[in-house]
Design an enzyme around this catalytic site. Structure first.
Site, PDB file in Angstrom:
ATOM      1  N   LYS A 256       0.645  -1.290  -0.065  1.00  0.00           N
ATOM      2  CA  LYS A 256       0.052   0.199   0.034  1.00  0.00           C
ATOM      3  C   LYS A 256       1.014   1.253   0.161  1.00  0.00           C
ATOM      4  CE  LYS A 256      -3.708   1.675   3.012  1.00  0.00           C
ATOM      5  NZ  LYS A 256      -4.494   1.411   4.005  1.00  0.00           N
TER       6      LYS A 256
ATOM      7  N   SER B 232      -9.546   1.464   3.204  1.00  0.00           N
ATOM      8  CA  SER B 232      -8.762   2.143   2.291  1.00  0.00           C
ATOM      9  C   SER B 232      -7.754   1.495   1.485  1.00  0.00           C
ATOM     10  CB  SER B 232      -8.029   3.321   2.950  1.00  0.00           C
ATOM     11  OG  SER B 232      -6.965   2.633   4.027  1.00  0.00           O
TER      12      SER B 232
ATOM     13  N   SER C  96      -9.512  -1.238   7.064  1.00  0.00           N
ATOM     14  CA  SER C  96      -9.112  -1.053   5.845  1.00  0.00           C
ATOM     15  C   SER C  96      -8.456  -2.282   4.983  1.00  0.00           C
ATOM     16  CB  SER C  96      -8.099   0.305   5.787  1.00  0.00           C
ATOM     17  OG  SER C  96      -8.857   1.570   5.780  1.00  0.00           O
TER      18      SER C  96
HETATM   19  N1  GLN Z   1     -12.953   3.086   6.727  1.00  0.00           N
HETATM   20  C1  GLN Z   1     -12.384   3.522   7.938  1.00  0.00           C
HETATM   21  C2  GLN Z   1     -12.304   5.082   8.052  1.00  0.00           C
HETATM   22  O1  GLN Z   1     -12.277   5.500   7.103  1.00  0.00           O
HETATM   23  C3  GLN Z   1     -10.987   2.796   8.102  1.00  0.00           C
HETATM   24  C4  GLN Z   1      -9.924   3.332   7.622  1.00  0.00           C
HETATM   25  C5  GLN Z   1      -8.642   2.703   7.954  1.00  0.00           C
HETATM   26  O2  GLN Z   1      -8.795   1.470   8.595  1.00  0.00           O
HETATM   27  N2  GLN Z   1      -7.550   3.054   7.615  1.00  0.00           N
HETATM   28  O3  GLN Z   1     -11.696   5.154   9.064  1.00  0.00           O
END
Ligand code: GLN
Length: 461
Positions: free
Chosen positions: A67, A142, A166
């Site tokens: 990532k 994400s 994420s």
């Molecule tokens: N979807 C969650 C958020 O928007 C998780 C994001 C993540 O784990 N980086 O915070």
């Protein structure tokens, strides 16, 4: 494609031939927009070193993707933001270093929501990643890019970060295995910080054994990350029989699509058939988990993102007259709307007039949630439930409504707030849409190996 498939290919040809093939495939699948940059030159150099016997190890020549919020050599580390668009990492993340020490070859950096804020990759400053099964749908996020490169069989494994889901949610949306380890199991050194009290890093793979292998390589104490725990991860070949498993009733309500619940129930039946004991359990604090998360995480990230001021590194606004204007313009240009929304919420809940009412209250509620998990783990070996309330949604469907987007995180954030291991494993395809559905296995701290062993035993079903 598994790690051992790739190892067979390397044996039959060469690391260079395999890496060239993988890079060609990544280019062929460029329309998915899963990768922001390839690290081709460095990857080929390393492949030659593997072929020459200069690089050896458990993963010699095995290509992977990280990532783009992991610092890695060979391409910029952008965090999918304009702020870091041209930022070249001065060092590599510990996780990347550990994999490289075993001979693995990073071939590219994957797309994400900018600074990992989001659940679809639609917040990427460079545009969204498409779902591996339906290109009109989101990859999830994400870490959407990493999930998609794994699901498309470009690489056998990829790394992601999980602050509130994420890794798990995009794994569920793309039918791959996603592991969020116990908080502190794997060093986060060299990964762009989002919320320091819940950030973890983990893997995407096509099967559980590969997740076990990659986890065992990455786990362990790191003097450069003071939150890391002494290594406790030991692959568990045997599955403990007759485990007591709590099915979280609060996650199996009408708020979760029926086709998703159906797949979870089918997985539960499979567990029962293997002799495990399943009981319905309640986690009443789950109702407050999103509210807690969306106070604490913005608070922490507003502080972590304060470093992007145009002075030290990253983007710097031009033609400004004052320091305040430099800060303001740099941050306006470098962050996407969702980053700004969260920085504002975070600054608000941390401000002196509101700290007690929001931040402190949320921390207290977090403790109550942790206590409820602890109570459940006195009786149950692990908990089970869906990963997300829906399968992958259409690109653009939720972008106008941030609250709707946040609601999608309802079943992944509780374990993040409690620092617990939670994995997302494929539970088949929806009978309605044909899209992948994931099931989530959650355990007490340090029970990662048990969750994975159990998931492995279910793969043959
Ligand atoms: N979807 C969650 C958020 O928007 C998780 C994001 C993540 O784990 N980086 O915070």
């Amino acid at each position: 494609m598994t790690i051992s498939d790739i190892q067979d290919q390397i044996k039959a040809s060469s690391a260079r031939a395999v890496v060239e093939k993988v890079i060609a495939k990544a280019r062929e699948k460029a329309d998915y927009h899963a990768l922001l940059n390839l690290t081709e030159e460095r990857a080929l150099q390393r492949a030659d070193d593997v072929d020459a016997g200069k690089i050896t190890g458990k993963l010699a020549g095995v290509p992977f993707v990280v990532k783009d919020n992991f610092l890695a050599f060979g391409a910029p580390t952008t965090a999918a933001s304009k702020m870091l668009e041209h930022f070249d990492a001065p060092l590599q993340a510990t996780a990347v270093e550990k994999l490289e020490a075993e001979g693995a070859i990073c071939i590219g950096k994957s797309n994400l929501d900018a600074f990992a804020h989001g659940g679809s990759t639609e917040n990427s400053a460079f545009g969204p990643t498409k779902n591996a099964f339906d290109t009109e749908r989101v990859s999830g996020g994400s870490s959407g890019g990493s999930a998609v490169v794994t699901a498309l069989d470009i690489v056998p494994f990829a790394l992601g970060s999980d602050t509130g889901g994420s890794i798990r949610q995009p794994a569920s949306f793309n039918g791959v295995v996603g592991v969020k380890p116990t908080y502190g199991m794997i060093s986060r050194y060299g990964v762009v910080a989002m919320a320091s009290s819940t950030d973890v890093i983990g893997s995407f793979t096509t099967n559980v054994a590969d997740a076990e292998l990659v986890s065992s390589i990455m786990a362990g104490c790191d003097v450069r990350d003071m939150t890391t725990l002494p290594d406790f991860f030991q692959v568990q070949t045997e599955v403990k029989p007759g485990q007591k498993i709590g099915l979280i009733a609060d996650f199996m309500t009408d708020g979760v699509d029926a086709d998703v619940r159906a797949k979870v129930n089918q997985y539960v039946d499979g567990l029962k058939a293997k002799g495990h004991i399943i009981e319905s359990v309640n986690l009443p604090m789950a109702e407050y988990a999103l509210a807690i998360y969306y106070i604490l995480v913005p608070a922490e990230l507003s502080s972590n993102l304060a470093r992007y001021d145009g002075i030290r590194y990253g983007h710097r606004a031009e033609a400004v007259k004052t320091l305040a204007e430099l800060y303001g313009r740099t941050r306006d240009e470098g962050f996407v709307t969702e980053n700004k929304r969260r920085i504002m919420i975070g600054s608000y809940v941390l401000s002196s007039g509101f700290f007690d009412a929001y931040y402190l209250q949320a921390q207290k509620a977090r403790t109550l949630l942790i206590n409820q998990f602890n109570e459940l783990f006195k009786k149950y070996d692990l908990l089970i439930g869906p990963v997300a309330p829906t399968t992958a949604f259409k690109i653009g469907e939720n972008t106008a409504d941030p609250i709707k987007m946040y609601l999608g995180d309802i079943m992944t954030v509780p374990t993040s707030l409690a620092g617990l291991p939670a994995i997302s494993v494929p539970a088949g395809k929806s009978d309605v849409s044909g899209l992948p559905v994931g099931v989530q296995l959650m355990g007490p701290m340090r029970s990662d190996a048990n969750l994975l062993a159990l998931a492995r035993s279910m793969e043959t079903i």
